[in-house]
Design a protein around this motif. Structure first.
Motif, PDB file in Angstrom:
ATOM      1  N   UNK A  58       0.845  -1.191   0.000  1.00 54.51           N
ATOM      2  CA  UNK A  58       0.000   0.000   0.000  1.00 54.51           C
ATOM      3  C   UNK A  58       0.883   1.245   0.000  1.00 54.51           C
ATOM      4  N   UNK A  59       0.560   2.182  -0.907  1.00 49.15           N
ATOM      5  CA  UNK A  59       1.372   3.389  -1.078  1.00 49.15           C
ATOM      6  C   UNK A  59       0.640   4.669  -0.680  1.00 49.15           C
ATOM      7  N   UNK A  60      -0.490   4.553   0.011  1.00 49.67           N
ATOM      8  CA  UNK A  60      -1.214   5.724   0.483  1.00 49.67           C
ATOM      9  C   UNK A  60      -2.309   6.191  -0.441  1.00 49.67           C
ATOM     10  N   UNK A  61      -2.022   6.205  -1.764  1.00 47.05           N
ATOM     11  CA  UNK A  61      -3.037   6.600  -2.737  1.00 47.05           C
ATOM     12  C   UNK A  61      -3.129   5.609  -3.891  1.00 47.05           C
ATOM     13  N   UNK A  62      -2.430   4.483  -3.753  1.00 48.89           N
ATOM     14  CA  UNK A  62      -2.459   3.445  -4.784  1.00 48.89           C
ATOM     15  C   UNK A  62      -1.971   2.140  -4.180  1.00 48.89           C
ATOM     16  N   UNK A  63      -2.300   1.052  -4.846  1.00 41.68           N
ATOM     17  CA  UNK A  63      -1.858  -0.271  -4.416  1.00 41.68           C
ATOM     18  C   UNK A  63      -0.819  -0.765  -5.396  1.00 41.68           C
ATOM     19  N   UNK A  64       0.365  -1.058  -4.911  1.00 44.65           N
ATOM     20  CA  UNK A  64       1.445  -1.536  -5.765  1.00 44.65           C
ATOM     21  C   UNK A  64       1.523  -3.053  -5.666  1.00 44.65           C
ATOM     22  N   UNK A  65       1.454  -3.717  -6.823  1.00 47.80           N
ATOM     23  CA  UNK A  65       1.443  -5.171  -6.890  1.00 47.80           C
ATOM     24  C   UNK A  65       2.595  -5.657  -7.760  1.00 47.80           C
ATOM     25  N   UNK A  91     -20.322   3.085   9.529  1.00 49.59           N
ATOM     26  CA  UNK A  91     -20.060   4.500   9.298  1.00 49.59           C
ATOM     27  C   UNK A  91     -18.607   4.867   9.099  1.00 49.59           C
ATOM     28  N   UNK A  92     -17.749   3.892   8.802  1.00 48.91           N
ATOM     29  CA  UNK A  92     -16.322   4.165   8.639  1.00 48.91           C
ATOM     30  C   UNK A  92     -16.066   5.070   7.439  1.00 48.91           C
ATOM     31  N   UNK A  93     -15.175   6.031   7.617  1.00 49.56           N
ATOM     32  CA  UNK A  93     -14.751   6.867   6.496  1.00 49.56           C
ATOM     33  C   UNK A  93     -13.525   6.239   5.836  1.00 49.56           C
ATOM     34  N   UNK A  94     -12.959   6.944   4.846  1.00 47.31           N
ATOM     35  CA  UNK A  94     -11.836   6.372   4.102  1.00 47.31           C
ATOM     36  C   UNK A  94     -10.648   6.078   5.013  1.00 47.31           C
ATOM     37  N   UNK A  95     -10.387   6.945   5.989  1.00 50.26           N
ATOM     38  CA  UNK A  95      -9.257   6.726   6.887  1.00 50.26           C
ATOM     39  C   UNK A  95      -9.471   5.486   7.745  1.00 50.26           C
ATOM     40  N   UNK A  96     -10.699   5.293   8.227  1.00 53.03           N
ATOM     41  CA  UNK A  96     -10.995   4.109   9.039  1.00 53.03           C
ATOM     42  C   UNK A  96     -10.919   2.838   8.202  1.00 53.03           C
ATOM     43  N   UNK A  97     -11.360   2.919   6.957  1.00 55.98           N
ATOM     44  CA  UNK A  97     -11.266   1.760   6.075  1.00 55.98           C
ATOM     45  C   UNK A  97      -9.806   1.430   5.763  1.00 55.98           C
ATOM     46  N   UNK A  98      -8.974   2.458   5.657  1.00 53.99           N
ATOM     47  CA  UNK A  98      -7.548   2.215   5.440  1.00 53.99           C
ATOM     48  C   UNK A  98      -6.950   1.467   6.635  1.00 53.99           C
ATOM     49  N   UNK A  99      -7.346   1.862   7.835  1.00 53.56           N
ATOM     50  CA  UNK A  99      -6.851   1.165   9.027  1.00 53.56           C
ATOM     51  C   UNK A  99      -7.318  -0.289   9.050  1.00 53.56           C
ATOM     52  N   UNK A 100      -8.544  -0.523   8.599  1.00 52.96           N
ATOM     53  CA  UNK A 100      -9.073  -1.892   8.585  1.00 52.96           C
ATOM     54  C   UNK A 100      -8.324  -2.760   7.574  1.00 52.96           C
ATOM     55  N   UNK A 101      -8.071  -2.216   6.397  1.00 48.07           N
ATOM     56  CA  UNK A 101      -7.326  -2.974   5.387  1.00 48.07           C
ATOM     57  C   UNK A 101      -5.916  -3.285   5.876  1.00 48.07           C
ATOM     58  N   UNK A 102      -5.297  -2.308   6.540  1.00 45.57           N
ATOM     59  CA  UNK A 102      -3.950  -2.557   7.072  1.00 45.57           C
ATOM     60  C   UNK A 102      -3.989  -3.637   8.151  1.00 45.57           C
ATOM     61  N   UNK A 103      -5.055  -3.632   8.956  1.00 43.43           N
ATOM     62  CA  UNK A 103      -5.195  -4.663   9.988  1.00 43.43           C
ATOM     63  C   UNK A 103      -5.342  -6.047   9.357  1.00 43.43           C
ATOM     64  N   UNK A 104      -6.118  -6.143   8.282  1.00 47.37           N
ATOM     65  CA  UNK A 104      -6.273  -7.420   7.580  1.00 47.37           C
ATOM     66  C   UNK A 104      -4.914  -7.925   7.103  1.00 47.37           C
ATOM     67  N   UNK A 105      -4.118  -7.018   6.542  1.00 43.20           N
ATOM     68  CA  UNK A 105      -2.807  -7.413   6.032  1.00 43.20           C
ATOM     69  C   UNK A 105      -1.862  -7.798   7.176  1.00 43.20           C
ATOM     70  N   UNK A 106      -1.839  -7.008   8.232  1.00 39.28           N
ATOM     71  CA  UNK A 106      -0.945  -7.296   9.361  1.00 39.28           C
ATOM     72  C   UNK A 106      -1.326  -8.596  10.061  1.00 39.28           C
ATOM     73  N   UNK A 107      -2.616  -8.827  10.217  1.00 35.62           N
ATOM     74  CA  UNK A 107      -3.078 -10.047  10.878  1.00 35.62           C
ATOM     75  C   UNK A 107      -2.717 -11.282  10.066  1.00 35.62           C
ATOM     76  N   UNK A 108      -2.761 -11.156   8.741  1.00 36.54           N
ATOM     77  CA  UNK A 108      -2.403 -12.299   7.900  1.00 36.54           C
ATOM     78  C   UNK A 108      -0.940 -12.675   8.086  1.00 36.54           C
ATOM     79  N   UNK A 109      -0.060 -11.688   8.132  1.00 35.96           N
ATOM     80  CA  UNK A 109       1.355 -11.975   8.333  1.00 35.96           C
ATOM     81  C   UNK A 109       1.592 -12.645   9.685  1.00 35.96           C
ATOM     82  N   UNK A 110       0.953 -12.127  10.725  1.00 37.03           N
ATOM     83  CA  UNK A 110       1.113 -12.727  12.049  1.00 37.03           C
ATOM     84  C   UNK A 110       0.574 -14.152  12.076  1.00 37.03           C
ATOM     85  N   UNK A 111      -0.560 -14.366  11.430  1.00 38.43           N
ATOM     86  CA  UNK A 111      -1.140 -15.713  11.374  1.00 38.43           C
ATOM     87  C   UNK A 111      -0.215 -16.670  10.649  1.00 38.43           C
TER      88      UNK A 111
END
Length: 342
Positions: free
Chosen positions: A19-26, A111-131
């Motif tokens: 994640x690059x803040x305004x785009x997803x690099x793959x 009611x999550x805004x874009x910033x809250x959704x960004x935190x959720x996506x980052x949590x999904x990614x971080x949790x996957x690595x830990x798992x």
């Protein structure tokens, strides 16, 4: 462009979803190992296309990428309901895609805004690595020192947030001195084992040998392999497991030769709403993928092909299912309900 090694644990240097803040690099996995090219997805439609076209693949990585697609849509003021539908239709078999989108949908409903959704996506990614790291430890503990293992398709850092599922077990097993021999099947028609798994293993200094898919049973007969270790795209409530095409025949051969069979996947891959493997939708892709290699047709004109991407290994052929919640040995509906039932 060269991938910059990430200073984490030994044998784990690839991060293919960034994640690059305004785009997803793959990292474009269609071009590996010959070329390391990054693609920048700047909207949800581009993320959807990248998932559909196998730029990004592997059930956990697909889910993570989709979550970031929702973030991009929120940043750009798009209709999130429409974007969720579009992303969900990108690949039908991997339940992680639906799981990640449902998690994002719940945050949107709250009611999550874009910033809250960004935190959720980052949590999904971080949790996957830990798992993945935890599953690596759990799975490696099942393997006797000095063992040989065979894996299928790609289940490593390229297919996840990092470290990997089945390949994470192999990484942990090698680091612990339990695994002495690693074999990877080529995985036709996209050759994820040959192109991607061998790329990761060589890059991270794990000695391994590539085999033709059709050599697997002969390898098992030789006694060189004590475990087959694979990932999963969906695990049903009775333990039946959908994974890359060719997994079912490996499970049958392993049973015949007395080789143990391990499925490694995060709990997001478990679908308790699907009773058995018979209910899992198996994705069919373009027959042209079978009729050509690297874009060059290798089969006579006029030939037809059937190209299922996944198959289902019945629970009775599986020695153990490893998730971050724990290990289920000899999986069945009762054991699955005990660990994953609500």
């Amino acid at each position: 462009m060269t991938i910059s090694p990430t200073p984490t644990r030994d044998h784990d240097t690839v991060r293919a979803v960034q994640w690059q803040g305004d785009r997803l690099r793959l990292l474009d996995q269609r071009l590996l190992p010959g070329e390391e090219r990054w693609i920048d997805c700047r909207d949800a439609a581009a993320v959807t296309q990248a998932i559909r076209d196998l730029v990004v693949r592997g059930a956990p990585a697909i889910g993570i990428a989709a979550a970031w697609g929702v973030v991009l849509a929120a940043q750009q003021g798009q209709s999130l309901d429409d974007v969720l539908v579009m992303l969900r239709a990108a690949r039908p078999t991997a339940v992680n895609l639906m799981w990640a989108l449902d998690r994002m949908k719940a945050r949107i409903a709250a009611g999550a805004d874009a910033a809250a959704l960004e935190r959720e996506a980052q949590a999904i990614q971080d949790e996957d690595l830990a798992a993945n790291r935890h599953m690596g430890e759990l799975g490696a503990a099942l393997i006797a020192p000095g063992s040989g293992v065979l894996t299928h398709c790609n289940t490593g850092s390229l297919a996840t947030a990092g470290y990997g599922t089945a390949l994470g077990v192999i990484r942990a097993g090698v680091a612990a001195g339990r695994i002495h021999r690693v074999y990877a099947g080529e995985t036709r028609p996209w050759q994820q084992g040959a192109r991607l798994t061998m790329y990761e293993l060589v890059r991270d200094g794990i000695p391994a040998q590539l085999i033709a898919d059709s050599a697997a049973a002969h390898l098992m007969k030789s006694g060189a392999v004590q475990w087959v270790i694979v990932g999963a795209d969906r695990i049903a409530a009775n333990g039946d497991t959908a994974n890359k095409i060719g997994t079912y025949q490996l499970a049958i051969a392993a049973k015949y030769h007395g080789v143990k069979f391990m499925v490694v996947a995060p709990s997001s891959t478990v679908d308790m709403a699907t009773a058995t493997g018979e209910e899992i939708e198996i994705e069919l892709r373009d027959p042209a993928e079978l009729l050509a290699t690297a874009g060059r047709r290798t089969v006579v004109d006029g030939a037809q092909a059937w190209n299922p991407v996944f198959d289902v290994a019945p629970a009775e052929l599986i020695t153990a299912i490893v998730t971050e919640r724990g290990v289920i040995e000899r999986p069945d509906a009762i054991a699955m309900q005990a660990m994953f039932g609500s």
